[in-house]
Design a protein around this motif. Structure first.
Motif, PDB file in Angstrom:
ATOM      1  N   GLN A  62      51.104  93.007  49.280  1.00 16.56           N
ATOM      2  CA  GLN A  62      49.901  92.617  50.016  1.00 16.56           C
ATOM      3  C   GLN A  62      49.149  91.431  49.416  1.00 16.56           C
ATOM      4  OE1 GLN A  62      47.456  95.881  51.446  1.00 16.56           O
ATOM      5  NE2 GLN A  62      49.171  97.283  51.100  1.00 16.56           N
ATOM      6  N   SER A  63      49.913  90.515  48.851  1.00 12.24           N
ATOM      7  CA  SER A  63      49.271  89.309  48.337  1.00 12.24           C
ATOM      8  C   SER A  63      49.599  88.151  49.267  1.00 12.24           C
ATOM      9  CB  SER A  63      49.811  88.996  46.941  1.00 12.24           C
ATOM     10  OG  SER A  63      51.197  88.742  47.038  1.00 12.24           O
ATOM     11  N   ILE A  64      48.904  87.034  49.074  1.00  7.52           N
ATOM     12  CA  ILE A  64      49.261  85.829  49.810  1.00  7.52           C
ATOM     13  C   ILE A  64      49.589  84.756  48.781  1.00  7.52           C
ATOM     14  CG2 ILE A  64      48.494  84.070  51.440  1.00  7.52           C
ATOM     15  CD1 ILE A  64      46.569  86.093  52.609  1.00  7.52           C
ATOM     16  N   VAL A  65      50.847  84.372  48.742  1.00  6.30           N
ATOM     17  CA  VAL A  65      51.246  83.364  47.758  1.00  6.30           C
ATOM     18  C   VAL A  65      51.881  82.181  48.477  1.00  6.30           C
ATOM     19  CG1 VAL A  65      51.592  85.045  45.928  1.00  6.30           C
ATOM     20  CG2 VAL A  65      53.495  84.432  47.390  1.00  6.30           C
ATOM     21  N   SER A  66      51.811  81.017  47.853  1.00 14.21           N
ATOM     22  CA  SER A  66      52.356  79.821  48.480  1.00 14.21           C
ATOM     23  C   SER A  66      53.386  79.171  47.582  1.00 14.21           C
ATOM     24  CB  SER A  66      51.253  78.794  48.737  1.00 14.21           C
ATOM     25  OG  SER A  66      50.374  79.268  49.686  1.00 14.21           O
ATOM     26  N   LEU A  67      54.285  78.482  48.232  1.00  9.33           N
ATOM     27  CA  LEU A  67      55.307  77.723  47.537  1.00  9.33           C
ATOM     28  C   LEU A  67      55.102  76.295  47.997  1.00  9.33           C
ATOM     29  CD1 LEU A  67      57.752  78.403  45.744  1.00  9.33           C
ATOM     30  CD2 LEU A  67      59.117  78.589  47.802  1.00  9.33           C
ATOM     31  N   ILE A  68      54.771  75.402  47.061  1.00 10.84           N
ATOM     32  CA  ILE A  68      54.574  74.016  47.471  1.00 10.84           C
ATOM     33  C   ILE A  68      55.434  73.101  46.617  1.00 10.84           C
ATOM     34  CG2 ILE A  68      52.212  74.439  48.276  1.00 10.84           C
ATOM     35  CD1 ILE A  68      51.229  73.001  45.741  1.00 10.84           C
TER      36      ILE A  68
ATOM     37  N   LEU B  71      54.314  84.997  52.111  1.00 11.51           N
ATOM     38  CA  LEU B  71      54.725  83.839  51.325  1.00 11.51           C
ATOM     39  C   LEU B  71      54.775  82.637  52.247  1.00 11.51           C
ATOM     40  CD1 LEU B  71      55.972  82.334  48.897  1.00 11.51           C
ATOM     41  CD2 LEU B  71      58.203  83.171  49.632  1.00 11.51           C
ATOM     42  N   LEU B  72      54.045  81.581  51.855  1.00 11.86           N
ATOM     43  CA  LEU B  72      53.947  80.399  52.696  1.00 11.86           C
ATOM     44  C   LEU B  72      54.648  79.215  52.044  1.00 11.86           C
ATOM     45  CD1 LEU B  72      50.144  80.522  53.114  1.00 11.86           C
ATOM     46  CD2 LEU B  72      51.552  80.092  55.090  1.00 11.86           C
ATOM     47  N   ILE B  73      55.347  78.456  52.849  1.00 10.13           N
ATOM     48  CA  ILE B  73      55.687  77.092  52.441  1.00 10.13           C
ATOM     49  C   ILE B  73      54.744  76.223  53.242  1.00 10.13           C
ATOM     50  CG2 ILE B  73      57.343  75.224  52.616  1.00 10.13           C
ATOM     51  CD1 ILE B  73      59.555  77.105  52.168  1.00 10.13           C
ATOM     52  N   GLU B  74      54.027  75.340  52.607  1.00  5.04           N
ATOM     53  CA  GLU B  74      53.026  74.607  53.374  1.00  5.04           C
ATOM     54  C   GLU B  74      52.815  73.226  52.763  1.00  5.04           C
ATOM     55  OE1 GLU B  74      51.401  75.592  56.402  1.00  5.04           O
ATOM     56  OE2 GLU B  74      51.153  73.444  56.067  1.00  5.04           O
TER      57      GLU B  74
ATOM     58  N   SER C 267      44.823  71.608  52.248  1.00  4.64           N
ATOM     59  CA  SER C 267      43.582  72.334  52.506  1.00  4.64           C
ATOM     60  C   SER C 267      43.899  73.779  52.893  1.00  4.64           C
ATOM     61  CB  SER C 267      42.775  71.625  53.598  1.00  4.64           C
ATOM     62  OG  SER C 267      43.467  71.672  54.822  1.00  4.64           O
ATOM     63  N   VAL C 268      44.968  73.951  53.672  1.00 10.05           N
ATOM     64  CA  VAL C 268      45.384  75.310  54.036  1.00 10.05           C
ATOM     65  C   VAL C 268      45.834  76.065  52.798  1.00 10.05           C
ATOM     66  CG1 VAL C 268      47.106  76.661  55.279  1.00 10.05           C
ATOM     67  CG2 VAL C 268      46.022  74.709  56.395  1.00 10.05           C
ATOM     68  N   VAL C 269      46.695  75.440  52.008  1.00 14.49           N
ATOM     69  CA  VAL C 269      47.239  76.104  50.825  1.00 14.49           C
ATOM     70  C   VAL C 269      46.120  76.571  49.904  1.00 14.49           C
ATOM     71  CG1 VAL C 269      48.596  75.756  48.731  1.00 14.49           C
ATOM     72  CG2 VAL C 269      49.409  74.848  50.903  1.00 14.49           C
ATOM     73  N   MET C 270      45.155  75.682  49.653  1.00 14.03           N
ATOM     74  CA  MET C 270      44.098  76.012  48.704  1.00 14.03           C
ATOM     75  C   MET C 270      43.193  77.119  49.228  1.00 14.03           C
ATOM     76  SD  MET C 270      44.717  74.369  46.089  1.00 14.03           S
ATOM     77  CE  MET C 270      46.011  73.215  45.727  1.00 14.03           C
ATOM     78  N   ARG C 271      43.024  77.163  50.541  1.00 10.33           N
ATOM     79  CA  ARG C 271      42.122  78.176  51.085  1.00 10.33           C
ATOM     80  C   ARG C 271      42.797  79.548  51.229  1.00 10.33           C
ATOM     81  NH1 ARG C 271      39.783  76.114  56.382  1.00 10.33           N
ATOM     82  NH2 ARG C 271      41.489  74.646  56.150  1.00 10.33           N
ATOM     83  N   VAL C 272      44.084  79.531  51.516  1.00 11.33           N
ATOM     84  CA  VAL C 272      44.712  80.789  51.884  1.00 11.33           C
ATOM     85  C   VAL C 272      45.351  81.511  50.692  1.00 11.33           C
ATOM     86  CG1 VAL C 272      47.073  80.062  52.452  1.00 11.33           C
ATOM     87  CG2 VAL C 272      45.953  81.811  53.834  1.00 11.33           C
ATOM     88  N   SER C 273      45.776  80.748  49.692  1.00 11.23           N
ATOM     89  CA  SER C 273      46.641  81.361  48.676  1.00 11.23           C
ATOM     90  C   SER C 273      45.867  82.066  47.580  1.00 11.23           C
ATOM     91  CB  SER C 273      47.517  80.291  48.017  1.00 11.23           C
ATOM     92  OG  SER C 273      47.967  79.380  48.954  1.00 11.23           O
ATOM     93  N   GLU C 274      46.410  83.164  47.124  1.00  5.50           N
ATOM     94  CA  GLU C 274      45.882  83.807  45.924  1.00  5.50           C
ATOM     95  C   GLU C 274      46.623  83.277  44.711  1.00  5.50           C
ATOM     96  OE1 GLU C 274      46.587  87.731  47.209  1.00  5.50           O
ATOM     97  OE2 GLU C 274      44.935  87.619  48.636  1.00  5.50           O
ATOM     98  N   ARG C 275      47.851  82.878  44.934  1.00  4.97           N
ATOM     99  CA  ARG C 275      48.611  82.274  43.845  1.00  4.97           C
ATOM    100  C   ARG C 275      49.524  81.211  44.420  1.00  4.97           C
ATOM    101  NH1 ARG C 275      52.537  85.979  41.068  1.00  4.97           N
ATOM    102  NH2 ARG C 275      53.853  84.969  42.631  1.00  4.97           N
TER     103      ARG C 275
END
Lengths: 270, 407
Positions: free
Chosen positions: A39-45, A216-219, A223-231
């Motif tokens: 239940q986390s929101i993490v991003s891969l950039i 898990l987001l690739i983005e 601005s989206v990444v910084m607002r949505v991600s916990e890590r």
């Protein structure tokens, strides 16, 4: 807006250990380890060609990693076929929308329930009560999901006729029909304007909370990444160069060099 | 996100489609009964001129043959139209069905005396199983063969799949042609499994309950074939709207996305292959009864192509379109062209051999269809959409690309 990592659930929905993917002589992903807490929101950039999508494809079973292994919950899924991994609760959307164009929105969602349904040839042909009930329930779930993403009005339309934004939503609805534990979104805000992107950030939070899953987001949109991600995990040329909360990543020198440094304008914006 | 209730409920669309199908099913039933009544009661009571006319343009034996083609075309439609797998060797299943009939209702294995509700007198050599049980046996055998052939084949992608199925379509009739001396290398001796080029004749007539169909009971033969066709249509329509049908369509639309949504590709494709093969098997048994035996030379590549032409002409994926395509082409093939030719020749005093231009004409029809009406005579609404209108994202993609770049 983003929650602290420490307060989240402890167990990991997905753990990838020392993943490497080599195509011929080309190292696309090099020794990357990565976890997604439940239940986390993490991003891969990372810049183009950093290996993000390759990594995604390893998680969903499209590629078998050259070395390393992937655990989904307690299950080792390395080298398992995509449809099995999907049925265990790994759902994804695609960078270039890949809906079933000549099927209705509802059918699109119902396809993803395939692995949760049981009806065989015999019970379908003769319309046994069990099959009818299952079909009816699946239809109801599909309608609920279309409602959830806000495109119930497109239910009977062919997917290819939906507007771009609705197609993106339909992809999410279809992915949710797998009852996923982890939802992988591959550049979900591509083609969205800033208002739509902002609404999307809220939407991701809502999905996470109501469906109790990890995202898990690739983005590319910072601005989206910084607002949505916990890590955030940053890849560059197949290697993990940084990992941490949005604030850490923003100030990380290597990230700025590798990623943001390429464009002064973008760097200052972030 | 809040405008969900504005547009009308899609319920109507769903119901519309179901009643649409029901209407067609009733239509097929009515048409079948009408044809039967016409040939059984009405025609014999009319004057000789009308009888001659009907018997030269649409004799009952041609109607029966058309039903066989239709049954097989519907099966091929599951593989090609629903699941999008190009199969150029479908004749293999037709042949296997035919030989199942040959083995189970003839004197082929003359040192056996097996009789299970069979039609000939007790003690007749050979295997004589009831016609309806033979249908079941052929269905099971072709389903198994479908899986057996499909398992190694279906891993291949489009063009390669077409080539390999083409190979199987050649191999299996060849096996039947040369299967009269199994176990030996010389041309004689060994086990006679298929009776070689001579084929297996005759096969026992169809039985309905205790009653045996005679060689001239073509109207009752029609009734039996129409019943088989109705069963195949029913299966197609039911499967199409269920879990499996959705998975087939999803694979046709986007194989990769389908697998990512939990659809097992191999198993689903094999199911399409097996179900399609069953229809081919049923058609094969019907054909054996129609001709009164099986001849290996009748199962050649041109059958696969003709069936494919029927599916394309009718409208890939649409059960009703394929039926019409099958009826039209099989009529031209069996009788239509010959009649048109002789009428033409007697009117204009020419002496052209029209039936020899049969395949030229099929080719022409296919080319013309591809040029002017790619979706078929009676296309499924989906296919029509694909071929006639650009998708919304195609049209709008220019703008989307620009937005994407600026974002």
């Amino acid at each position: 807006m983003s929650a602290d990592l420490g307060t989240g659930p402890v167990s990991n929905a997905l753990t990838a250990d020392n993943i490497s993917v080599v195509f011929g002589g080309l190292v696309a992903v090099n020794d990357v380890s990565f976890t997604i807490p439940d239940q986390s929101i993490v991003s891969l950039i990372g810049p183009n060609g950093a290996g993000k999508t390759t990594f995604f494809n390893v998680l969903t079973g499209l590629y078998t990693p050259t070395s390393g292994d992937v655990r989904f919950g307690d299950r080792d899924i390395t080298g398992q076929p995509p449809h099995k991994i999907a049925s265990w609760g790994m759902a994804r959307t695609f960078q270039n929308i890949r809906l079933f164009g000549l099927m209705t929105a509802e059918e699109n969602v119902m396809v993803a329930m395939h692995s949760h349904m049981r009806a065989g040839i015999f019970s379908t042909v003769f319309g046994l009560p069990k099959q009818r009930r299952e079909e009816k329930e699946a239809r109801e779930v599909a309608v609920d999901l279309l409602d959830f993403v806000g495109i119930n009005h497109t239910r009977g339309e062919y997917a290819r006729n939906l507007s771009y934004g609705d197609q993106r939503r339909l992809e999410v609805a279809r992915a949710l029909a797998l009852k996923p534990r982890v939802l992988l979104l591959d550049e979900p805000t591509a083609g969205m304007n800033p208002q739509e992107s902002a609404r999307f950030v809220e939407f991701v939070h809502r999905v996470r909370t109501e469906k109790k899953l990890a995202v898990l987001l690739i983005e590319h949109d910072m601005s989206v990444v910084m607002r949505v991600s916990e890590r955030i995990t940053v890849l560059d040329r197949g290697e993990k160069i940084a990992e941490g909360g949005p604030a850490d990543i923003k100030s990380n020198q290597r990230v700025i060099e590798a990623y943001l440094g390429k464009s002064g304008a973008e760097a200052s914006e972030v | 996100m809040a405008t969900a209730e504005l547009v009308g409920p899609p319920e109507t669309r769903e119901h519309g489609r179901l009643t649409h199908n029901a209407r067609w099913a009733i239509g097929f039933g009515t048409a079948a009964v009408l044809i039967f009544v016409t040939y059984h009661w009405v025609l014999p009571s009319l004057n000789a001129n009308i009888n001659t006319f009907v018997n030269s343009w649409l004799p009952l034996s041609v109607v029966d043959e058309c039903m066989v083609w239709m049954i097989c075309a519907l099966g091929l439609n599951i593989v090609v139209g629903f699941a999008g797998l190009l199969d150029l060797g479908y004749v293999a299943f037709w042949a296997i069905g035919g030989y199942t009939a040959g083995w189970l209702i003839s004197g082929q294995f003359y040192n056996l005396k097996i009789d299970i509700f069979g039609s000939p007198a007790a003690g007749t050599p050979g295997i004589h199983i009831n016609f309806w049980l033979v249908l079941v046996a052929a269905a099971i055998l072709t389903a198994l063969m479908g899986i057996l052939i499909g398992a190694p084949t279906l891993r291949l992608k489009s063009d390669y799949l077409a080539l390999v199925t083409l190979g199987f379509g050649e191999i299996i009739p060849q096996f039947f042609k040369n299967g009269d001396h199994l176990g030996t290398l010389s041309g004689s001796g060994g086990f006679d499994f298929t009776h070689g080029e001579r084929g297996i004749t005759p096969v026992d007539p169809i039985t309905i309950g205790p009653w045996k169909l005679g060689p001239f009971d073509l109207d009752w033969q029609f009734a039996v074939f129409a019943a088989i066709a109705a069963f195949v249509i029913f299966v197609c329509l039911r499967l199409r709207v269920g879990r499996l049908g959705r998975a087939w369509l999803a694979i046709r639309e986007d194989e990769l996305a389908a697998s990512m949504m939990g659809v097992p590709l191999m198993r689903t494709k094999l199911a399409a292959y097996a179900v399609g093969a069953v229809a081919g098997g049923l058609g094969g048994v019907a054909f054996a009864e129609h001709v009164g035996g099986v001849l290996p030379d009748s199962f050649d590549f041109s059958i696969s192509i003709t069936l494919l032409a029927m599916v394309v002409l009718g409208g890939m994926g649409n059960v009703w379109g394929v039926m019409i395509g099958a009826l039209v082409l099989s009529w031209i093939n069996a009788n239509g062209l010959k009649q048109v030719g002789s009428t033409f020749n007697s009117t204009f005093g020419t002496s052209w051999d029209f039936p020899s231009y049969n395949y030229l004409m099929f080719g022409l029809i296919l080319v013309l269809m591809m040029l002017f009406r790619r979706e078929g005579l009676l296309p499924e609404s989906r296919t029509k959409l694909l071929l006639r209108e650009p998708s919304r994202t195609d049209v709008e993609s220019v703008g989307a690309d620009l937005e994407g770049e600026s974002a």
